[in-house]
Motif scaffolding. Structure first.
Motif, PDB file in Angstrom:
ATOM      1  N   MET A 170       0.932  -1.224  -0.116  1.00  0.00           N
ATOM      2  CA  MET A 170       0.134   0.033   0.234  1.00  0.00           C
ATOM      3  C   MET A 170       0.746   1.308   0.131  1.00  0.00           C
ATOM      4  N   THR A 171       0.500   2.417  -0.960  1.00  0.00           N
ATOM      5  CA  THR A 171       1.251   3.517  -0.998  1.00  0.00           C
ATOM      6  C   THR A 171       1.081   4.164   0.385  1.00  0.00           C
ATOM      7  N   ASP A 172       2.139   4.744   0.896  1.00  0.00           N
ATOM      8  CA  ASP A 172       2.126   5.815   2.238  1.00  0.00           C
ATOM      9  C   ASP A 172       1.347   6.906   2.139  1.00  0.00           C
ATOM     10  N   ALA A 173       0.483   7.107   3.110  1.00  0.00           N
ATOM     11  CA  ALA A 173      -0.403   8.449   3.103  1.00  0.00           C
ATOM     12  C   ALA A 173       0.600   9.690   2.743  1.00  0.00           C
ATOM     13  N   ILE A 174      -0.011  10.536   1.997  1.00  0.00           N
ATOM     14  CA  ILE A 174       0.644  11.998   1.822  1.00  0.00           C
ATOM     15  C   ILE A 174       0.484  12.608   3.159  1.00  0.00           C
ATOM     16  N   LYS A 175       1.773  13.232   3.590  1.00  0.00           N
ATOM     17  CA  LYS A 175       1.829  13.933   4.761  1.00  0.00           C
ATOM     18  C   LYS A 175       1.622  15.384   4.586  1.00  0.00           C
ATOM     19  N   ILE A 176       0.578  16.020   5.132  1.00  0.00           N
ATOM     20  CA  ILE A 176       0.148  17.149   5.204  1.00  0.00           C
ATOM     21  C   ILE A 176       0.440  18.116   6.428  1.00  0.00           C
ATOM     22  N   ASP A 177       1.476  18.692   6.715  1.00  0.00           N
ATOM     23  CA  ASP A 177       1.825  19.272   8.135  1.00  0.00           C
ATOM     24  C   ASP A 177       1.280  20.767   7.884  1.00  0.00           C
ATOM     25  N   VAL A 178       0.503  21.134   8.940  1.00  0.00           N
ATOM     26  CA  VAL A 178      -0.200  22.570   8.691  1.00  0.00           C
ATOM     27  C   VAL A 178       0.332  23.304   9.944  1.00  0.00           C
ATOM     28  N   TRP A 179       0.953  24.362   9.667  1.00  0.00           N
ATOM     29  CA  TRP A 179       1.271  25.426  10.986  1.00  0.00           C
ATOM     30  C   TRP A 179       0.232  26.507  11.089  1.00  0.00           C
ATOM     31  N   SER A 180      -0.299  26.730  12.124  1.00  0.00           N
ATOM     32  CA  SER A 180      -1.542  27.472  12.155  1.00  0.00           C
ATOM     33  C   SER A 180      -1.456  27.922  13.725  1.00  0.00           C
ATOM     34  N   ASP A 181      -2.475  28.894  13.846  1.00  0.00           N
ATOM     35  CA  ASP A 181      -2.850  29.677  15.143  1.00  0.00           C
ATOM     36  C   ASP A 181      -4.259  29.666  15.299  1.00  0.00           C
ATOM     37  N   ILE A 182      -4.848  29.145  16.482  1.00  0.00           N
ATOM     38  CA  ILE A 182      -6.281  29.324  16.671  1.00  0.00           C
ATOM     39  C   ILE A 182      -6.802  30.686  16.828  1.00  0.00           C
ATOM     40  N   ALA A 183      -5.909  31.723  16.890  1.00  0.00           N
ATOM     41  CA  ALA A 183      -6.550  33.162  16.631  1.00  0.00           C
ATOM     42  C   ALA A 183      -6.416  33.693  15.352  1.00  0.00           C
ATOM     43  N   CYS A 184      -5.837  32.841  14.342  1.00  0.00           N
ATOM     44  CA  CYS A 184      -5.622  33.304  12.986  1.00  0.00           C
ATOM     45  C   CYS A 184      -6.822  33.035  12.187  1.00  0.00           C
ATOM     46  N   PRO A 185      -7.567  34.002  11.565  1.00  0.00           N
ATOM     47  CA  PRO A 185      -8.888  33.895  11.002  1.00  0.00           C
ATOM     48  C   PRO A 185      -8.650  33.160   9.750  1.00  0.00           C
ATOM     49  N   TRP A 186      -7.535  33.494   8.984  1.00  0.00           N
ATOM     50  CA  TRP A 186      -7.082  32.786   7.828  1.00  0.00           C
ATOM     51  C   TRP A 186      -6.606  31.447   8.002  1.00  0.00           C
ATOM     52  N   CYS A 187      -6.401  30.928   8.942  1.00  0.00           N
ATOM     53  CA  CYS A 187      -6.076  29.588   9.400  1.00  0.00           C
ATOM     54  C   CYS A 187      -7.309  28.677   9.498  1.00  0.00           C
ATOM     55  N   TYR A 188      -8.261  29.266   9.818  1.00  0.00           N
ATOM     56  CA  TYR A 188      -9.565  28.501  10.162  1.00  0.00           C
ATOM     57  C   TYR A 188     -10.187  28.089   8.610  1.00  0.00           C
ATOM     58  N   ILE A 189     -10.099  29.088   7.558  1.00  0.00           N
ATOM     59  CA  ILE A 189     -10.354  29.553   6.491  1.00  0.00           C
ATOM     60  C   ILE A 189      -9.548  28.237   5.599  1.00  0.00           C
ATOM     61  N   GLY A 190      -8.419  28.243   5.792  1.00  0.00           N
ATOM     62  CA  GLY A 190      -7.476  27.387   5.184  1.00  0.00           C
ATOM     63  C   GLY A 190      -7.738  26.070   5.550  1.00  0.00           C
ATOM     64  N   LYS A 191      -8.098  25.700   6.724  1.00  0.00           N
ATOM     65  CA  LYS A 191      -8.286  24.551   7.234  1.00  0.00           C
ATOM     66  C   LYS A 191      -9.565  23.794   6.466  1.00  0.00           C
ATOM     67  N   ARG A 192     -10.545  24.810   6.393  1.00  0.00           N
ATOM     68  CA  ARG A 192     -11.847  24.313   5.767  1.00  0.00           C
ATOM     69  C   ARG A 192     -11.374  24.162   4.303  1.00  0.00           C
ATOM     70  N   ASN A 193     -11.110  24.931   3.567  1.00  0.00           N
ATOM     71  CA  ASN A 193     -10.252  24.702   2.252  1.00  0.00           C
ATOM     72  C   ASN A 193      -9.875  23.513   1.923  1.00  0.00           C
ATOM     73  N   LEU A 194      -8.759  23.356   2.939  1.00  0.00           N
ATOM     74  CA  LEU A 194      -7.926  21.867   2.713  1.00  0.00           C
ATOM     75  C   LEU A 194      -9.034  20.795   2.706  1.00  0.00           C
ATOM     76  N   GLU A 195      -9.858  21.109   3.925  1.00  0.00           N
ATOM     77  CA  GLU A 195     -10.875  19.570   3.771  1.00  0.00           C
ATOM     78  C   GLU A 195     -11.585  19.548   2.593  1.00  0.00           C
ATOM     79  N   THR A 196     -12.099  20.581   2.282  1.00  0.00           N
ATOM     80  CA  THR A 196     -13.089  20.521   1.157  1.00  0.00           C
ATOM     81  C   THR A 196     -12.257  20.123  -0.323  1.00  0.00           C
ATOM     82  N   GLY A 197     -10.768  20.577  -0.339  1.00  0.00           N
ATOM     83  CA  GLY A 197     -10.028  19.979  -1.600  1.00  0.00           C
ATOM     84  C   GLY A 197      -9.900  18.611  -1.415  1.00  0.00           C
ATOM     85  N   LEU A 198      -9.796  18.158  -0.020  1.00  0.00           N
ATOM     86  CA  LEU A 198      -9.351  16.624   0.160  1.00  0.00           C
ATOM     87  C   LEU A 198     -10.581  15.655  -0.079  1.00  0.00           C
TER      88      LEU A 198
END
Length: 226
Positions: free
Chosen positions: A1-29
């Motif tokens: 089985m091919t190993d999973a692609i690892k996506i490491d995300v640096w973010s801060d709870i207080a960063c509004p763009w981080c939550y948007i980026g998280k949701r966009n990542l999830e939508t893309g995946l």
């Protein structure tokens, strides 16, 4: 089985763009999950403090903080917050800067590491961001964080012990040191398989494209199929 692609995300709870980026990542995946040869992906969140000098109990609104912290005109900050609120809405997130409680996020990062050790990192990260940006919850005090941990499926007593002891603070600092080593000075920042860097809250299509690209590169390199 091919190993999973690892996506490491640096973010801060207080960063509004981080939550948007998280949701966009999830939508893309979610988009690539429907492919005939769907990439397997493993997402890990890492700590980044945008404003480590922020007090736990900040006396004022998000608008007050940004005017004082960034030295921007009040009207300019209002326009900036409205813009990010509109972008967040496009990602399905209902930001409430009018009730947001600005705070220091180091304890929230410690909780995320505790959650990682207990197999609940993604759930706790989501719950923290949701609580902060959409519910006006305080995410800097231990009592509030223990409640949020329990809501995300963690044992509250274990979460309290982890936060009161500070035993995950070294994990937070290691993440921050790794960010410096990578040259990361803004978040969200995504490192794909340790070789591709993606900066900012990119649209879902960008994350779908890079996931497919990395998966195709592995296939071309002769990794066995599942």
């Amino acid at each position: 089985m091919t190993d999973a692609i690892k996506i490491d995300v640096w973010s801060d709870i207080a960063c509004p763009w981080c939550y948007i980026g998280k949701r966009n990542l999830e939508t893309g995946l979610a988009e690539v999950a429907g492919d005939d040869d769907a990439p397997r992906v493993e997402v890990t969140f890492h700590s980044f403090e945008l404003a480590p000098d922020t007090p736990v109990d900040f006396d004022g609104s998000e608008l007050d903080f940004l005017v004082g912290h960034k030295g921007m005109a009040r009207e300019q900050v209002e326009q900036m917050l409205q813009r990010v609120t509109d972008v967040a809405a496009g990602a399905g997130l209902a930001y409430r800067f009018d009730i947001l409680q600005h705070t220091n996020t180091v304890k929230a990062h410690e909780l995320i590491h505790h959650a990682k050790a207990n197999g609940r990192q993604l759930e706790v990260t989501e719950r923290l961001m949701q609580a902060y940006f959409t519910e006006g919850r305080h995410v800097g005090r231990i009592d509030d964080l223990v409640d949020i941990a329990a809501e995300a499926g963690l044992d509250p007593d274990g979460a309290r012990e982890a936060l009161e002891s500070g035993r995950h603070l070294p994990d937070v600092r290691r993440d921050q040191e790794q960010a410096r080593a990578y040259g990361i000075n803004g978040v969200p920042f995504f490192v794909i398989d340790g070789k591709y860097g993606v900066s900012g809250a990119q649209p879902p299509q960008a994350f779908a494209q890079v996931a497919r690209q990395v998966w195709a590169e592995r296939r071309a390199a002769g990794e066995p199929a599942a």
